[in-house]
Design an enzyme around this catalytic site. Sequence first.
Site, PDB file in Angstrom:
ATOM      1  N   LYS A  67      44.212  -9.851 -18.259  1.00 48.68           N
ATOM      2  CA  LYS A  67      44.946 -11.014 -18.616  1.00 48.68           C
ATOM      3  C   LYS A  67      43.994 -12.229 -18.773  1.00 48.68           C
ATOM      4  O   LYS A  67      44.302 -12.951 -19.658  1.00 48.68           O
ATOM      5  CB  LYS A  67      46.277 -11.240 -17.676  1.00 48.68           C
ATOM      6  CG  LYS A  67      46.791 -12.519 -17.709  1.00 48.68           C
ATOM      7  CD  LYS A  67      47.798 -12.444 -16.547  1.00 48.68           C
ATOM      8  CE  LYS A  67      48.517 -13.768 -16.849  1.00 48.68           C
ATOM      9  NZ  LYS A  67      47.975 -15.075 -16.280  1.00 48.68           N
ATOM     10  N   ASN A  68      43.261 -12.479 -17.526  1.00 47.80           N
ATOM     11  CA  ASN A  68      42.518 -13.682 -17.482  1.00 47.80           C
ATOM     12  C   ASN A  68      41.543 -13.731 -18.637  1.00 47.80           C
ATOM     13  O   ASN A  68      41.047 -14.778 -19.134  1.00 47.80           O
ATOM     14  CB  ASN A  68      41.998 -14.062 -16.233  1.00 47.80           C
ATOM     15  CG  ASN A  68      43.132 -14.245 -15.326  1.00 47.80           C
ATOM     16  OD1 ASN A  68      44.437 -14.571 -15.628  1.00 47.80           O
ATOM     17  ND2 ASN A  68      42.988 -14.194 -13.705  1.00 47.80           N
ATOM     18  N   ARG A 128      50.450 -21.539 -19.710  1.00 50.96           N
ATOM     19  CA  ARG A 128      49.559 -22.341 -19.096  1.00 50.96           C
ATOM     20  C   ARG A 128      48.208 -21.999 -19.756  1.00 50.96           C
ATOM     21  O   ARG A 128      47.325 -22.995 -19.918  1.00 50.96           O
ATOM     22  CB  ARG A 128      49.465 -21.682 -17.746  1.00 50.96           C
ATOM     23  CG  ARG A 128      48.065 -22.352 -16.763  1.00 50.96           C
ATOM     24  CD  ARG A 128      48.376 -22.681 -15.486  1.00 50.96           C
ATOM     25  NE  ARG A 128      47.641 -23.744 -15.359  1.00 50.96           N
ATOM     26  CZ  ARG A 128      47.631 -24.970 -15.249  1.00 50.96           C
ATOM     27  NH1 ARG A 128      49.050 -25.378 -14.976  1.00 50.96           N
ATOM     28  NH2 ARG A 128      46.977 -26.135 -15.388  1.00 50.96           N
ATOM     29  N   ASP A 177      52.845 -20.560 -13.459  1.00 57.16           N
ATOM     30  CA  ASP A 177      53.126 -20.349 -12.056  1.00 57.16           C
ATOM     31  C   ASP A 177      53.122 -21.747 -11.198  1.00 57.16           C
ATOM     32  O   ASP A 177      52.611 -22.517 -11.568  1.00 57.16           O
ATOM     33  CB  ASP A 177      51.836 -19.665 -11.468  1.00 57.16           C
ATOM     34  CG  ASP A 177      51.754 -17.962 -11.652  1.00 57.16           C
ATOM     35  OD1 ASP A 177      52.787 -17.594 -12.048  1.00 57.16           O
ATOM     36  OD2 ASP A 177      50.971 -17.341 -11.533  1.00 57.16           O
ATOM     37  N   ASP A 192      43.475 -14.256  -6.764  1.00 56.78           N
ATOM     38  CA  ASP A 192      44.550 -13.586  -7.296  1.00 56.78           C
ATOM     39  C   ASP A 192      44.731 -12.325  -6.514  1.00 56.78           C
ATOM     40  O   ASP A 192      45.847 -11.661  -6.638  1.00 56.78           O
ATOM     41  CB  ASP A 192      44.243 -13.111  -8.760  1.00 56.78           C
ATOM     42  CG  ASP A 192      44.336 -14.345  -9.477  1.00 56.78           C
ATOM     43  OD1 ASP A 192      45.055 -15.491  -9.151  1.00 56.78           O
ATOM     44  OD2 ASP A 192      43.876 -14.033 -10.727  1.00 56.78           O
ATOM     45  N   MET A 246      42.535 -21.964  -2.408  1.00 59.39           N
ATOM     46  CA  MET A 246      42.328 -22.678  -3.654  1.00 59.39           C
ATOM     47  C   MET A 246      43.826 -22.920  -3.954  1.00 59.39           C
ATOM     48  O   MET A 246      44.014 -24.240  -4.562  1.00 59.39           O
ATOM     49  CB  MET A 246      42.043 -21.655  -4.827  1.00 59.39           C
ATOM     50  CG  MET A 246      41.588 -22.148  -6.073  1.00 59.39           C
ATOM     51  SD  MET A 246      40.881 -21.119  -7.244  1.00 59.39           S
ATOM     52  CE  MET A 246      39.240 -20.997  -6.495  1.00 59.39           C
TER      53      MET A 246
END
EC number: 2.5.1.7
Length: 440
Positions: free
Chosen positions: A22-23, A97, A121, A319, A341
């Site tokens: 996804k990223n 986003r 998110d 993540d 983070m």
Amino acid sequence: MNAFEIIGGKKLKGEIVPQGAKNEALQILSAVLLTEEKVTISNIPDIKDVNKLIDLLAALGVKVSRVNKDTYEFEAKDINIDYFQSEEFKQKGGSLRGSIMIVGPLLARFGKAAIPKPGGDKIGRRRLDTHFLGFEKLGAKFVYDAENNFFNVDATELKGTYILMDEASVTGTANIVMAAVLAKGTTTIYNAACEPYLQQLCKMLNRMGANISGIGSNLLTIEGVERLGGTTHRMLPDMIEIGSFIGLAAMTGSEITIKDVCFKELGIIPTVFAKLGIQFELRGDDIFIPAQESYEIDTFIDGSILTVSDAPWPGFTPDLLSIVLVTAIQAKGNVLIHQKMFESRLFFVDKLIDMGAQIILCDPHRATVIGLNNQTKLRGIEMTSPDIRAGVSLLIAALSAQGKSVIYNIEQIERGYQDIEERLKALGADIRRVDAQPAH
């Protein structure tokens, strides 16, 4: 509202194939805007966030053709720059986003871009400063329209420069790299992110004719070029999914084979799960996890409690901290999870405590897990998914729990995990989609 109803406590077995990352997708797809030639991308995950970005590219004028389930062709020949002013753009861009990622390529090729304040998110503040500070250093000017929540960026000519990033942001680095590839002169980016996904982007841009060196390090040098051409690109498997499936196997005591993982790109991830006592072996490029009745958390050499914390690559990805936290619930031993983070990512632990987990939330960033060592099973409850990673963590907890669980707001899970229900069913999970509302 869609929800998952899960009857937990069943052992799973079989093979599972991780989706495309996804990223990586959000960066790679945005890069198609840098050329008018055809770009073919495969192993694209069929998930909401990615599909929304493809939809946004098409609305901008990119010609999009779906070749098969995971492969698309893109041709950004006729881009409609006026689309930025439309209500439709404000709505589409604001709900995603990842829409911030189109700014760099559009600035590079057309000298201007705009973006509504993006959504995504609810996991704490996510600053966009890094992106815009980089664009400004390259010569862009931007105006934030507070009334309409809109960023307007203008750059008639981008010029190469020295950029010391204020944080090693993956999306920030990717965006600045895409802006710099067509800038005049040399750009040096220090404290650049060096995640495999960013390396993938840089390699793809080089195949398109860019001149980027230092790939894989935190010091990137980019010699600007006149134009970029087309290419083909295959995305890596999603390392967050791979980590999630390792945790799932351990929590449910299941024998699972995770296929085609690109093991050398996983960095420290397998090592962290091994520290939780999870056994696995590499078979070719597959990870085989045997069914384990028990797994014991390592301590540090001096006997003190293990701490797992996130850090920029090649450190451990934030993540996967939610997954490590859940997996530790049934381990033997204790672990401190330190989420540096994001300040709201651990707030889902109250649901796990309701299920019977022994967790102390120390503060918004730290939680201590006291492992149950499978002496007590979690109990099924009703809960709501607050974000993608917490949602999958709760799903893993529910699959390991005794009795029925219901997870609401599964749209959050489906933003990041494709066909998750069908893939879990194929392993033997008792999960079904229902239309249900939370009682409160």
